[in-house]
Write a protein that holds these residues in place. Sequence first.
Motif, mmCIF file in Angstrom:
data_model
loop_
_atom_site.group_PDB
_atom_site.id
_atom_site.type_symbol
_atom_site.label_atom_id
_atom_site.label_comp_id
_atom_site.label_asym_id
_atom_site.label_seq_id
_atom_site.Cartn_x
_atom_site.Cartn_y
_atom_site.Cartn_z
ATOM 1 N N ALA A 157 -16.001 17.998 7.371
ATOM 2 C CA ALA A 157 -14.863 18.775 6.865
ATOM 3 C C ALA A 157 -13.746 17.812 6.485
ATOM 4 C CB ALA A 157 -14.391 19.766 7.923
ATOM 5 N N VAL A 158 -14.146 16.653 5.976
ATOM 6 C CA VAL A 158 -13.187 15.609 5.607
ATOM 7 C C VAL A 158 -12.648 15.886 4.209
ATOM 8 C CG1 VAL A 158 -12.840 13.142 5.284
ATOM 9 C CG2 VAL A 158 -14.430 13.959 7.036
ATOM 10 N N GLY A 159 -11.349 15.956 4.093
ATOM 11 C CA GLY A 159 -10.714 16.206 2.799
ATOM 12 C C GLY A 159 -10.393 14.923 2.066
ATOM 13 N N GLY A 160 -9.808 15.075 0.882
ATOM 14 C CA GLY A 160 -9.553 13.923 0.023
ATOM 15 C C GLY A 160 -8.107 13.514 -0.099
ATOM 16 N N TYR A 161 -7.191 14.191 0.610
ATOM 17 C CA TYR A 161 -5.768 13.923 0.397
ATOM 18 C C TYR A 161 -5.113 13.263 1.604
ATOM 19 C CZ TYR A 161 -6.316 16.788 -3.741
ATOM 20 O OH TYR A 161 -6.740 17.283 -4.949
ATOM 21 N N THR A 162 -5.818 12.309 2.185
ATOM 22 C CA THR A 162 -5.249 11.578 3.321
ATOM 23 C C THR A 162 -5.302 10.066 3.141
ATOM 24 O OG1 THR A 162 -7.379 11.694 4.472
ATOM 25 C CG2 THR A 162 -5.763 13.405 4.979
ATOM 26 N N ASN A 163 -6.234 9.550 2.340
ATOM 27 C CA ASN A 163 -6.352 8.107 2.148
ATOM 28 C C ASN A 163 -5.529 7.676 0.934
ATOM 29 O OD1 ASN A 163 -8.165 7.856 4.286
ATOM 30 N ND2 ASN A 163 -9.937 8.240 2.972
ATOM 31 N N PRO A 164 -4.411 7.000 1.132
ATOM 32 C CA PRO A 164 -3.543 6.645 0.014
ATOM 33 C C PRO A 164 -4.226 5.716 -0.993
ATOM 34 C CG PRO A 164 -2.391 6.377 2.107
ATOM 35 C CD PRO A 164 -3.843 6.589 2.427
ATOM 36 N N LYS A 165 -3.955 5.951 -2.252
ATOM 37 C CA LYS A 165 -4.371 5.046 -3.314
ATOM 38 C C LYS A 165 -3.191 4.134 -3.621
ATOM 39 C CE LYS A 165 -6.288 4.936 -8.001
ATOM 40 N NZ LYS A 165 -6.695 5.778 -9.169
ATOM 41 N N LEU A 166 -3.344 2.878 -3.301
ATOM 42 C CA LEU A 166 -2.226 1.938 -3.415
ATOM 43 C C LEU A 166 -2.330 1.127 -4.694
ATOM 44 C CD1 LEU A 166 -2.166 0.709 0.295
ATOM 45 C CD2 LEU A 166 -0.818 2.538 -0.755
ATOM 46 N N PRO A 167 -1.240 0.997 -5.430
ATOM 47 C CA PRO A 167 -1.269 0.220 -6.670
ATOM 48 C C PRO A 167 -1.299 -1.267 -6.391
ATOM 49 C CG PRO A 167 0.959 0.944 -6.224
ATOM 50 C CD PRO A 167 0.090 1.561 -5.153
ATOM 51 N N ASP A 168 -1.844 -2.023 -7.311
ATOM 52 C CA ASP A 168 -1.884 -3.477 -7.207
ATOM 53 C C ASP A 168 -0.667 -4.039 -7.926
ATOM 54 O OD1 ASP A 168 -2.569 -6.088 -6.834
ATOM 55 O OD2 ASP A 168 -4.162 -6.127 -8.347
ATOM 56 N N LEU A 169 0.412 -4.235 -7.177
ATOM 57 C CA LEU A 169 1.662 -4.708 -7.749
ATOM 58 C C LEU A 169 1.942 -6.131 -7.274
ATOM 59 C CD1 LEU A 169 3.899 -1.528 -7.276
ATOM 60 C CD2 LEU A 169 2.588 -2.214 -9.286
ATOM 61 N N SER A 170 2.036 -7.037 -8.189
ATOM 62 C CA SER A 170 2.277 -8.438 -7.852
ATOM 63 C C SER A 170 3.620 -8.603 -7.139
ATOM 64 C CB SER A 170 2.276 -9.285 -9.136
ATOM 65 O OG SER A 170 2.562 -10.634 -8.848
ATOM 66 N N GLY A 171 3.589 -9.282 -6.003
ATOM 67 C CA GLY A 171 4.802 -9.571 -5.259
ATOM 68 C C GLY A 171 5.252 -8.472 -4.320
ATOM 69 N N LEU A 172 4.466 -7.406 -4.189
ATOM 70 C CA LEU A 172 4.888 -6.288 -3.353
ATOM 71 C C LEU A 172 5.101 -6.710 -1.898
ATOM 72 C CD1 LEU A 172 5.470 -3.245 -3.513
ATOM 73 C CD2 LEU A 172 3.092 -2.829 -2.886
ATOM 74 N N ASP A 173 4.324 -7.677 -1.445
ATOM 75 C CA ASP A 173 4.463 -8.144 -0.060
ATOM 76 C C ASP A 173 5.798 -8.839 0.196
ATOM 77 O OD1 ASP A 173 1.976 -7.167 0.488
ATOM 78 O OD2 ASP A 173 0.936 -9.083 0.274
ATOM 79 N N SER A 174 6.429 -9.299 -0.866
ATOM 80 C CA SER A 174 7.696 -10.013 -0.704
ATOM 81 C C SER A 174 8.903 -9.087 -0.687
ATOM 82 C CB SER A 174 7.864 -11.037 -1.842
ATOM 83 O OG SER A 174 8.011 -10.378 -3.093
ATOM 84 N N PHE A 175 8.683 -7.814 -0.975
ATOM 85 C CA PHE A 175 9.796 -6.872 -1.012
ATOM 86 C C PHE A 175 10.374 -6.702 0.389
ATOM 87 C CE2 PHE A 175 11.451 -2.438 -1.079
ATOM 88 C CZ PHE A 175 12.426 -2.617 -2.052
#
Length: 492
Positions: free
Chosen positions: A144-162
């Motif tokens: 009964a696992v749904g599809g609206y719980t695992n986030p789709k994360l964009p690949d944005l350069s430098g996001l870790d530095s924010f």
Amino acid sequence: MEKQKRIYSDVAIIGAGLSGIDMACQLQRQLRVSDYVIYDRAQELGGAWAANKYPGCSVDIPGALYSLSWFPNPEFTSLFPSQKEILSYIQRVARANHVNEHVRFQIEWKGARWVEASGTWLVHLCDLNTKEEFFHEAKVLISAVGGYTNPKLPDLSGLDSFEGPVVHTAKWRDEYDLRGLNVAVVGSGSQVVPAVINDVNRLTQFIQSPQYYVPMPMGNYRFGKALRVCFSCIPLTLLLIRWLVFWILDTSLGQFYNNSKGDRLRVKRALCSRKYIEENAPERYWPLLTPGYDLGCRRRILDNDYIRSLRNPRMKLVKDSITQVDSKSVITGSGEKYPVDFIILATGFEFSQWKADSVIGRGGKTLKQHWEDHGGIGAYKTVAMNEFPNMFYLLGPNSGSGHTSVLFAIEWIARPVLQRQASIVEVCKGAEIAWCDTIQTALSKTVLTGSCSNVRCLLNTLMNNKPDNDLQYSNIPTPKPDGISFPILSAH
């Protein structure tokens, strides 16, 4: 890590959202089965409605239909209830039917293997708190696992530095405070934007592809106390509203077909959407809000305040790719630099709910291999696969609908579980292939192609007292694991 712990129950349900809770209730109400366990990796009941707590989150289906037919809710305060009201309703259903005592939280499903000798599933699980891995043995396995719980994360350069918070809408926490901040919203954000726009200093929304917006019917009409009392005292009122809503929504199905009628409906509704945009959004944004794809390919957006919020002086809508994120800003492909304190990712979800590599059926074949052999993901009436006996999906392939409530589909999955006449049920290979071919043929006549999907969901019978020729039944001598018998699915 050595995996030694093993437990047993007749039924193992993966997922404590509304579909899993409804199945548990139907097991108790229809079959008088209480030997079941629900596993969920979250910390509370509710599935997608427990995960998505971002500001403005609400359902886009009227609450009279986005509820279980056998458990109507007269307490919704608006036509389109908020996330808080939906979650409260789900938890009330569980409490009223004593489902809570069967749920184990923060347990993640790692996979499952069919054991031919015993006619059972060995479900591989992991306790997220202790990291202990263990097996659960069950006669019937239900996803009964749904599809609206695992986030789709964009690949944005430098996001870790924010330096500020970067939060996906599915990971929102109540303590976030946006007052006075410069906020970037990446993605659609049609609910979160109007909910926070008056708190922020500046909100910049970065979109890639526009959607079709239509006005929310009746402006999300609020139900007064007197009307809610009427719903409670006269249940027939809610039932009539439920079927009226269903009928209205179902009449929109014609717009999906590639025929003259479908073409006319799509043109008519696309023009209505365009008119709504032009009447409510600033003219400079009209090109950004005009989709380049056919209406019906994606689910429409029922808009209450988003389009009007684009007139807010704090708001800026940008259709420009983000090329770089640095410590305090976002830089786009055109070279524009936007100062940002907080980034909200409204980028959708990874639809990875159908485990494929780690679910192993008859003869050691994985679900992934099964689908590769069949030329794509599919299931008989969206719930069952040949070579995977006694395993069923509640939100399986092609069960979602682009025009009406998924809960209506879920109920038709759970409801036919009425009789227990065999120990093993498995859909016949020919029936599965024929069903999936029928679905693909039907889809080929619609605008729903590629990433678009829309079919009506109907459950095959798990255990029907009238044998279904598309299913194969069997009874096998079942050994007792550690002195425990298998009462479920044996004839009475």
